[in-house]
Design a protein around this motif. Structure first.
Motif, short mmCIF file in Angstrom:
data_model
loop_
_atom_site.label_atom_id
_atom_site.label_comp_id
_atom_site.label_asym_id
_atom_site.label_seq_id
_atom_site.Cartn_x
_atom_site.Cartn_y
_atom_site.Cartn_z
N LYS A 1 41.79 17.39 47.94
CA LYS A 1 42.63 17.38 49.14
C LYS A 1 43.84 18.30 49.00
CE LYS A 1 41.19 12.70 50.37
NZ LYS A 1 41.59 11.30 50.69
N ARG A 2 43.55 19.48 48.46
CA ARG A 2 44.59 20.49 48.28
C ARG A 2 44.39 21.59 49.30
NH1 ARG A 2 46.18 20.46 42.86
NH2 ARG A 2 47.65 22.11 43.41
N THR A 3 45.47 22.13 49.81
CA THR A 3 45.37 23.22 50.77
C THR A 3 45.22 24.55 50.02
OG1 THR A 3 47.78 23.48 50.81
CG2 THR A 3 46.79 22.02 52.46
N GLY A 4 44.65 25.51 50.71
CA GLY A 4 44.50 26.84 50.12
C GLY A 4 43.14 27.43 50.40
N ILE A 5 43.12 28.67 50.85
CA ILE A 5 41.88 29.40 51.06
C ILE A 5 41.67 30.35 49.89
CG2 ILE A 5 40.75 31.17 52.48
CD1 ILE A 5 41.98 29.90 54.91
N VAL A 6 40.54 30.23 49.23
CA VAL A 6 40.24 31.06 48.08
C VAL A 6 39.56 32.34 48.55
CG1 VAL A 6 39.01 31.22 45.89
CG2 VAL A 6 39.97 29.03 46.62
N ARG A 7 40.08 33.46 48.08
CA ARG A 7 39.48 34.75 48.39
C ARG A 7 38.95 35.38 47.11
NH1 ARG A 7 43.73 38.01 52.06
NH2 ARG A 7 42.19 39.65 51.69
N ASN A 8 37.72 35.86 47.18
CA ASN A 8 37.08 36.51 46.05
C ASN A 8 37.35 38.01 46.14
OD1 ASN A 8 35.40 37.59 44.09
ND2 ASN A 8 33.72 36.18 44.51
N LEU A 9 38.28 38.49 45.32
CA LEU A 9 38.62 39.92 45.31
C LEU A 9 37.97 40.64 44.14
CD1 LEU A 9 42.42 39.77 46.28
CD2 LEU A 9 40.41 39.90 47.76
N GLY A 10 37.00 40.00 43.51
CA GLY A 10 36.33 40.61 42.36
C GLY A 10 35.41 41.74 42.78
N VAL A 11 35.31 42.74 41.92
CA VAL A 11 34.42 43.88 42.11
C VAL A 11 33.83 44.26 40.77
CG1 VAL A 11 34.19 46.27 42.93
CG2 VAL A 11 35.85 44.74 44.02
N ASP A 12 32.55 44.59 40.75
CA ASP A 12 31.90 44.98 39.50
C ASP A 12 32.65 46.12 38.81
OD1 ASP A 12 28.90 44.43 41.22
OD2 ASP A 12 29.51 43.28 39.47
N ALA A 13 32.74 46.02 37.47
CA ALA A 13 33.29 47.10 36.63
C ALA A 13 34.69 47.51 37.04
CB ALA A 13 32.34 48.30 36.64
N LEU A 14 35.51 46.56 37.44
CA LEU A 14 36.89 46.85 37.85
C LEU A 14 37.82 46.58 36.69
CD1 LEU A 14 38.15 47.74 40.60
CD2 LEU A 14 38.86 45.37 40.88
N GLY A 15 38.60 47.59 36.27
CA GLY A 15 39.55 47.44 35.19
C GLY A 15 40.95 47.19 35.71
N SER A 16 41.93 47.23 34.81
CA SER A 16 43.32 46.92 35.18
C SER A 16 43.86 47.89 36.22
CB SER A 16 44.20 46.94 33.93
OG SER A 16 43.71 46.07 32.95
N PHE A 17 43.59 49.19 36.04
CA PHE A 17 44.02 50.18 37.04
C PHE A 17 43.40 49.85 38.39
CE2 PHE A 17 44.58 53.14 33.31
CZ PHE A 17 45.95 53.27 33.45
N GLY A 18 42.09 49.52 38.38
CA GLY A 18 41.39 49.23 39.62
C GLY A 18 41.89 47.97 40.30
N ILE A 19 42.27 46.95 39.51
CA ILE A 19 42.80 45.72 40.09
C ILE A 19 44.12 46.00 40.79
CG2 ILE A 19 43.79 43.46 39.51
CD1 ILE A 19 41.69 43.25 37.29
N GLN A 20 44.95 46.83 40.18
CA GLN A 20 46.22 47.19 40.82
C GLN A 20 45.98 47.92 42.13
OE1 GLN A 20 49.20 48.88 38.21
NE2 GLN A 20 50.10 50.09 39.87
N GLU A 21 45.02 48.82 42.15
CA GLU A 21 44.68 49.54 43.38
C GLU A 21 44.12 48.58 44.43
OE1 GLU A 21 44.30 52.74 46.01
OE2 GLU A 21 45.37 52.58 44.09
#
Length: 352
Positions: free
Chosen positions: A146-166
């Motif tokens: 009973k917790r509020t919050g919408i989960v969004r999946n922002l994962g992408v294959d082969a994404l590194g730290s630079f890519g996550i920032q972008e």
């Protein structure tokens, strides 16, 4: 003169035969007898290159929007389903929100706090169906508690730290900072940092990636060649994970610099980032704790005043206690059992 004419005729015939052979192979390799080629062609329907900027801009990989695909990985004998919404984000709930694309991201949550799951194929849920992925399991845990919050999946294959920032830069154009953002760390980020740095510094590499993507999306022959090449040269396969032993991150190492840049970015943009660590699988798919790479990245996060949720020991204890497999066979990515446990632990951590 006759010799020149004959030579041109031979070259022309060779060209025609080559084109005919290529087209014949394109047809034959698409038959059910070549499931590995079929998998790659279908998988490419899910992946798109970011097209903003010129042809020479950095080609970031993203999920295509409005997809609903059934995939079968023949080498690993796994069937799974992947669905994406109009933003190109993997669906995290059976509830379909009918929002036009022009409405913008903020209209999607209608004021409800968001929780973002960041990372590469582990965050995305590689080789598992939508309802078995971590973001879906996390959404279920929130509902059950009973917790509020919408989960969004922002994962992408082969994404590194630079890519996550972008990726975060793109999302923040239309979204407010989330209630929490969980980066599911994976040791393949080590090699991804090299690849992404090369993309930033090399125009030739950017062009090569774009051309390779187009060929892999439309050519069965090209995909067959890649399969054979990776079979005899495994280090060329995507998402290769290096053994992490000994000190691996020097002061100027690309992975260290990328992580520090990302940590600075999230603090400047008021994104409450939590770095989540999972155990690595060994050759027999048993969990291994505290590799040298994980230790160093964890210390970088602590020094950067980034929150850390280290689930290595809880997962190891769960594996020993339950005597259940937690990694996908022939692969090493988390299986649905592990994803559910991670989701439970994330929700528990917010109650402490």
């Amino acid at each position: 003169m006759r010799e020149v004419t004959y030579s041109r005729k031979i070259r022309f015939q060779f060209l025609l035969y080559s084109i005919f052979l290529f087209l014949l192979l394109e047809v034959l390799l698409r038959l059910p007898y070549f499931p590995s080629v079929q998998f790659r062609l279908v998988d490419k329907k899910l992946h798109c290159l970011e097209t903003s900027g010129s042809f020479f801009s950095i080609p970031w990989m993203r999920l295509c929007s409005n997809q609903s695909l059934d995939l079968y990985h023949p080498e690993k004998n796994i069937r799974y389903h992947v669905s994406t919404d109009f933003r190109g984000e993997r669906i995290t709930s059976p509830v379909v929100t009918d929002v036009p694309e022009s409405a913008g991201r903020n209209s999607y949550n209608k004021g409800t706090p968001e929780i973002w799951v960041l990372g590469d194929s582990v965050a995305l849920g590689y080789l598992v169906s939508d309802q078995e992925s971590l973001p879906w399991a996390l959404q279920n845990e929130l509902v059950q508690n009973k917790r509020t919050g919408i989960v969004r999946n922002l994962g992408v294959d082969a994404l590194g730290s630079f890519g996550i920032q972008e990726r975060l830069t793109e999302v923040l154009k239309d979204s407010s900072p989330p209630q929490a953002a969980y980066w599911i760390y994976h040791i393949s980020d080590f090699t991804d940092s090299f690849r992404e740095l090369e993309l930033q510094n090399s125009v030739k590499k950017r062009i090569f990636v774009r051309v390779s993507y187009i060929l892999s999306k439309y050519s069965a022959v090209f995909n067959a060649f890649k399969i054979v090449y990776e079979k005899y040269k495994p280090e060329s396969a995507e998402n290769l994970v290096i053994p992490s032993s000994g000190s691996v991150l020097g002061p100027d190492h690309p992975h260290r610099q990328a992580a520090i840049s990302l940590f600075k970015f999230v603090k400047e943009n008021k994104i409450p980032l939590i770095l989540v660590f999972l155990p690595e699988p060994n050759e027999t798919y048993e969990p291994v704790l505290d590799s040298a790479l994980v230790k160093e990245v964890r210390q970088i996060a602590i020094d950067s005043e980034i929150s850390v949720l280290d689930l290595q020991k809880p997962i190891f204890d769960f594996w020993q206690r339950s005597n259940r497999e937690i990694f996908l066979p022939k692969d090493g990515h988390p299986n649905p059992t592990l994803y559910r446990f991670i989701a439970e632990e994330i929700v528990k951590s917010t109650q402490q």
